[in-house]
Design an enzyme around this catalytic site. Structure first.
Site, short mmCIF file in Angstrom:
data_model
loop_
_atom_site.label_atom_id
_atom_site.label_comp_id
_atom_site.label_asym_id
_atom_site.label_seq_id
_atom_site.Cartn_x
_atom_site.Cartn_y
_atom_site.Cartn_z
N ASP A 24 0.82 -1.21 0.00
CA ASP A 24 0.00 0.00 0.00
C ASP A 24 0.85 1.26 0.00
OD1 ASP A 24 0.79 -0.90 2.64
OD2 ASP A 24 -0.41 0.74 3.45
N GLY A 26 2.16 2.93 -2.23
CA GLY A 26 1.93 3.91 -3.27
C GLY A 26 1.26 5.16 -2.75
N VAL A 27 0.44 5.03 -1.70
CA VAL A 27 -0.15 6.20 -1.05
C VAL A 27 0.91 6.94 -0.25
CG1 VAL A 27 -1.75 6.95 0.76
CG2 VAL A 27 -2.51 5.32 -0.98
N THR A 28 1.67 6.21 0.55
CA THR A 28 2.63 6.83 1.45
C THR A 28 3.82 7.43 0.72
OG1 THR A 28 2.04 5.08 3.03
CG2 THR A 28 3.97 6.43 3.55
N TYR A 143 1.20 0.27 16.17
CA TYR A 143 2.57 0.71 16.45
C TYR A 143 2.60 1.62 17.67
CZ TYR A 143 3.75 -0.92 11.75
OH TYR A 143 3.95 -1.68 10.62
N ALA A 144 3.73 1.63 18.36
CA ALA A 144 3.98 2.59 19.43
C ALA A 144 4.73 3.76 18.81
CB ALA A 144 4.79 1.94 20.55
N LYS A 173 -0.24 -6.66 13.90
CA LYS A 173 1.11 -6.39 13.40
C LYS A 173 1.72 -5.27 14.24
CE LYS A 173 3.35 -4.28 9.33
NZ LYS A 173 3.12 -3.87 7.92
N GLY A 198 8.43 -5.31 8.81
CA GLY A 198 9.76 -5.57 8.27
C GLY A 198 10.86 -4.72 8.88
N GLY A 199 10.53 -3.49 9.28
CA GLY A 199 11.58 -2.63 9.83
C GLY A 199 12.58 -2.22 8.77
N GLY A 225 7.01 -5.43 3.88
CA GLY A 225 6.81 -4.76 2.62
C GLY A 225 8.07 -4.56 1.82
N ARG A 226 8.75 -3.41 2.03
CA ARG A 226 9.87 -3.03 1.17
C ARG A 226 11.02 -4.03 1.19
NH1 ARG A 226 10.41 3.05 3.21
NH2 ARG A 226 9.34 2.09 4.98
#
Length: 262
Positions: A24, A26-28, A143-144, A173, A198-199, A225-226
């Site tokens: 996702d 592509g938005v970010t 996430y924190a 997640k 993934g970090g 992801g990446r």
């Protein structure tokens, strides 16, 4: 959990473990490498061993012909890196939109500790109610993140994943805390399956070491992801992660099996 939710949750994992490739971004980030020809990337990662792929709703028609019977998750909020605040995730779709797009599950991102946490709490709660009414599982990306918050602190991560369960998420997640011992606290903070993001570790071995550590701590997989879709060989990287998540392989075994360099 109703029958439909349980059945669809099985479509995005294998025997209770999960390898999801979110795309996702592509938005970010915009049309970055790996996403311009998203069709080829989806084909490669699902052939490599991904259980499911994740996109925004508008990409659905590019996903289905290329996912090789893998599961499909539609993400329901987002933000951009060029906007005023990347942590301010805004709703981009509804559960009904995801159903029309052929999704097996939906996902929603919340930044626990951010200035936007109150609104995101409300939105996640509404998403889980809508989804469960329709028998759709919810992956909460909890996430924190926020002023003064350590995004890898196990207590903060434990709070985030427990919050997600309390609001009705079926799968959670979060970030990896950095080692298996501390991540056990995170996993034990909820009765729901916990998967790691993934970090940004450098190199295949470091990425796979984080996956191995999370699994050793009782985690249930990854949503990466990446590190996968921008890899020189996305299919091989998906295969290496799958070897650890689904076959219990060591880092060395995963590297050897896929021919990746350490």
């Amino acid at each position: 959990m109703n029958t439909g939710t349980r059945a669809r949750l099985e479509r995005i994992g294998t025997d209770g473990n999960y390898l999801t490739v979110p795309m996702d971004h592509g938005v970010t980030l915009g049309p970055v490498a790996g996403l311009r020809d998203i069709e080829s990337t989806i084909d490669a990662v699902t052939r490599g061993g991904a259980d499911a792929v994740l996109t925004q709703k508008g990409i659905a028609d590019r996903v289905h012909p290329n996912k090789n019977d893998a599961g499909y998750i539609v993400h329901l909020n987002g933000s951009t890196v060029i906007g005023p605040d990347e942590n301010d995730k805004r709703t981009t779709g509804t559960v009904e939109d995801a159903v029309r797009a052929g999704a097996d599950a939906v996902s929603f991102h919340i930044n626990v500790g951010s200035d936007h946490e109150p609104d995101q709490l409300t939105m996640l709660s509404e998403v889980t109610s809508d989804a469960h009414r329709l028998g759709i599982p919810v992956l909460a990306m909890a996430y924190a993140r926020g002023p003064g918050v350590d995004g890898h602190d196990p207590e903060s991560l434990g709070h985030a994943v427990r919050l997600a369960e309390e609001l009705g998420a079926d799968l959670v997640k979060t970030a990896y805390s950095g080692d298996a011992e501390s991540f056990e606290y995170v996993v034990e903070s909820t009765a729901k399956p916990v998967i790691i993001a993934g970090g940004s570790p450098e190199g295949d071995r470091a990425i796979l070491a984080d996956v191995r550590g999370a699994m050793d701590a009782g985690g249930s997989g990854v949503s990466m992801g990446r590190s996968i879709f921008q890899h020189d060989d996305p299919g091989a990287m998906a295969g290496a992660v799958s070897a650890i998540v689904h076959d219990g392989a060591s880092v060395d075994e995963a590297l050897d099996r896929t021919g990746l360099d350490a």
